[in-house]
Design a protein around this motif. Structure first.
Motif, mmCIF file in Angstrom:
data_model
loop_
_atom_site.group_PDB
_atom_site.id
_atom_site.type_symbol
_atom_site.label_atom_id
_atom_site.label_comp_id
_atom_site.label_asym_id
_atom_site.label_seq_id
_atom_site.Cartn_x
_atom_site.Cartn_y
_atom_site.Cartn_z
ATOM 1 N N ARG A 341 9.599 -10.391 50.693
ATOM 2 C CA ARG A 341 9.969 -10.183 52.285
ATOM 3 C C ARG A 341 11.165 -9.358 52.370
ATOM 4 O O ARG A 341 11.063 -8.421 53.220
ATOM 5 C CB ARG A 341 10.181 -11.479 52.996
ATOM 6 C CG ARG A 341 10.308 -11.352 54.402
ATOM 7 C CD ARG A 341 10.467 -12.788 55.232
ATOM 8 N NE ARG A 341 11.329 -12.208 56.528
ATOM 9 C CZ ARG A 341 12.430 -12.788 56.828
ATOM 10 N NH1 ARG A 341 12.766 -14.123 56.093
ATOM 11 N NH2 ARG A 341 13.101 -12.416 57.815
ATOM 12 N N THR A 344 9.195 -5.824 51.960
ATOM 13 C CA THR A 344 8.527 -5.368 52.946
ATOM 14 C C THR A 344 9.472 -4.944 54.421
ATOM 15 O O THR A 344 9.323 -3.962 55.011
ATOM 16 C CB THR A 344 7.440 -6.382 53.376
ATOM 17 O OG1 THR A 344 8.032 -7.821 53.657
ATOM 18 C CG2 THR A 344 6.310 -6.287 52.390
ATOM 19 N N GLU A 345 10.080 -6.047 54.603
ATOM 20 C CA GLU A 345 11.265 -5.679 55.735
ATOM 21 C C GLU A 345 12.186 -4.285 55.437
ATOM 22 O O GLU A 345 12.202 -3.599 56.319
ATOM 23 C CB GLU A 345 12.328 -6.708 55.892
ATOM 24 C CG GLU A 345 11.806 -8.094 55.928
ATOM 25 C CD GLU A 345 11.310 -8.131 57.785
ATOM 26 O OE1 GLU A 345 12.121 -7.417 58.404
ATOM 27 O OE2 GLU A 345 10.425 -9.198 58.090
ATOM 28 N N LEU A 398 18.357 -8.595 57.768
ATOM 29 C CA LEU A 398 17.597 -9.783 57.218
ATOM 30 C C LEU A 398 18.234 -11.085 57.455
ATOM 31 O O LEU A 398 17.719 -12.135 57.656
ATOM 32 C CB LEU A 398 17.359 -9.597 55.805
ATOM 33 C CG LEU A 398 15.988 -9.099 55.193
ATOM 34 C CD1 LEU A 398 16.065 -8.892 53.775
ATOM 35 C CD2 LEU A 398 15.118 -9.986 55.678
#
Ligand SMILES: Cc1ncc(COP(=O)(O)O)c(C=O)c1O
Length: 400
Positions: A341, A344-345, A398
């Motif tokens: 994650r 991808t972020e 994030l």
């Protein structure tokens, strides 16, 4: 010494898209001069190597120029530079060839810090020859491979020591001169994986003491191929399987089929580009390369420090010891956020920092990284402070 990152960045067409590339340890972007050099032989006409036609001579010249360029980069002899499709392919080829000289009961020493390309080919060659594999373990907490972990495994039957110049996962740098000296003293050959070290350091084959040194130009601003350097006299002692009509000369003996001339031209251009990174450097290309790699090292280390300090300040877990001698590569995990994650972020913000274990199969297992691995951010010659800050901002977002 001078390093002008803004001027460097202008030479990379790929940066126009606005991406911050931290995936250099997987493969760097290339400057305009490399792109131009790759297309030149194709545009001008190139044939098989020979000396009758202009196109044949072009192929011949391209090969010689690329061997000289790699020799200058590595402090090696042009006649000891072998090209192949990749470091992995070269290592498989050399493992099979070197193993012809082994006997059952012999031993080889590998390291758990290594990328699988400098581990599995040796394990498989050893299996086929009845040779015992001994593995020197790195220290998990620091990411360091102690010299004694290797030297403690050497014995009268040791035929080869294969070790990485730098970990592509953790950036840690084993003491190669000490390891190769001990290997030589016990009568063993040394095979050093220089893929992750070469883009970041001044390399001198003789000072490293490596019998074989393998690397990949696509990790240092060049095209996708592999190169290996060794003393031509040592290469003379090896007899690879080869086609009957193919040259038995060194180094051609180890180069199977027709070489990729356009990629060799690109490799020369990449080395030339590296040699100009310190714009104040003068003299022979080797001299300029040494100055430029020093300037590059200072630039990259400062950015790696900024990145790692910024990550640690946010409570991000960075692997490896920050005070050790390392390449500018940071492996990190964000508590509570799966590595994929994070990857991808960040990608959604135009920041390329992939997650995984990057074929560092043995190290990843020992670090307990699991399926997803961790996120790896590598500094490259074109990385600047704003790239680093974008990555740090992405991590902050994030966590908020
Ligand atoms: C340390 C290291 N060794 C070996 C390799 C394999 O190189 P190649 O892709 O040229 O086979 C890599 C590629 O990522 C690497 O990082």
């Amino acid at each position: 010494m001078s390093y002008d990152v803004a001027a460097v960045r202008k030479r990379f067409p790929a940066l126009a898209e606005g991406t911050a590339y931290f995936d250099g340890p997987g493969g760097t972007q290339v400057p305009d001069a490399v792109i131009e050099a790759i297309t030149a032989p194709l545009r001008d006409g190139v044939s098989n190597r020979a000396t009758v036609t202009a196109a044949e001579r072009r192929a011949e010249d391209v090969v010689h120029a690329a061997r000289s360029a790699m020799a200058d980069l590595l402090g090696a002899e042009p006649g000891g530079v072998v090209f192949g499709r990749s470091m992995t392919q070269l290592t498989y080829d050399f493992a099979r060839t070197i193993a012809k000289q082994w006997s059952p009961g012999d031993e080889i020493v590998l390291s758990s810090l290594d990328h699988d390309a400098n581990f599995r080919p040796w394990v498989q060659a050893a299996e086929s020859s009845g040779v015992r594999v001994r593995v020197a373990e790195f220290t998990v907490g620091t990411g360091v491979l102690p010299t004694e972990a290797v030297t403690g495994l050497l014995g009268p039957r040791t035929r080869l020591v294969a070790v990485t110049g730098a970990s592509n996962l953790l950036g840690s740098r084993p003491d190669i001169p000490a390891i190769t000296a001990a290997a030589r003293e016990s009568g063993a050959l040394s095979y050093v994986d220089g893929v992750h070290l070469t883009p970041h350091a001044r390399i001198d084959l003789r000072a490293l003491g490596a019998d074989f040194y393998a690397c990949s130009p696509y990790k240092f601003l060049g095209p996708h191929l592999g190169a290996l350097a060794a003393d031509p006299a040592l290469l003379e002692t090896l007899r690879p399987d080869k086609l009957l009509p193919a040259s038995d000369a060194v180094p051609e003996r180890f180069e199977f089929g027709t070489l990729p001339y356009e990629l060799l031209a690109g490799t020369t251009a990449a080395v030339d580009f590296l040699s100009g990174l310190d714009s104040t450097a003068t003299g022979e290309r080797r001299t300029r390369l040494l100055a430029s790699m020093t300037a590059l090292g200072a630039h990259e280390d400062a950015l790696a420090r900024r990145l790692e300090d910024g990550l640690r300040a946010q409570g991000v877990r960075c692997h490896g010891d920050p005070d050790r001698d390392r390449t500018p590569t940071v492996l990190f995990e964000v508590d509570g956020v799966p590595a994929e994650r994070v990857y991808t972020e960040l990608a959604g913000r135009g920041v390329n920092a992939p997650s995984g274990s990057f074929y560092a199969y043995e190290p990843a297992r020992r670090l307990g990284l699991g399926e997803q691995g961790a996120v790896r951010a590598g500094i490259a010659p074109y990385t600047d402070e704003s790239d680093v800050d974008r990555l740090l901002d992405g991590i902050a977002a994030l966590r908020s």
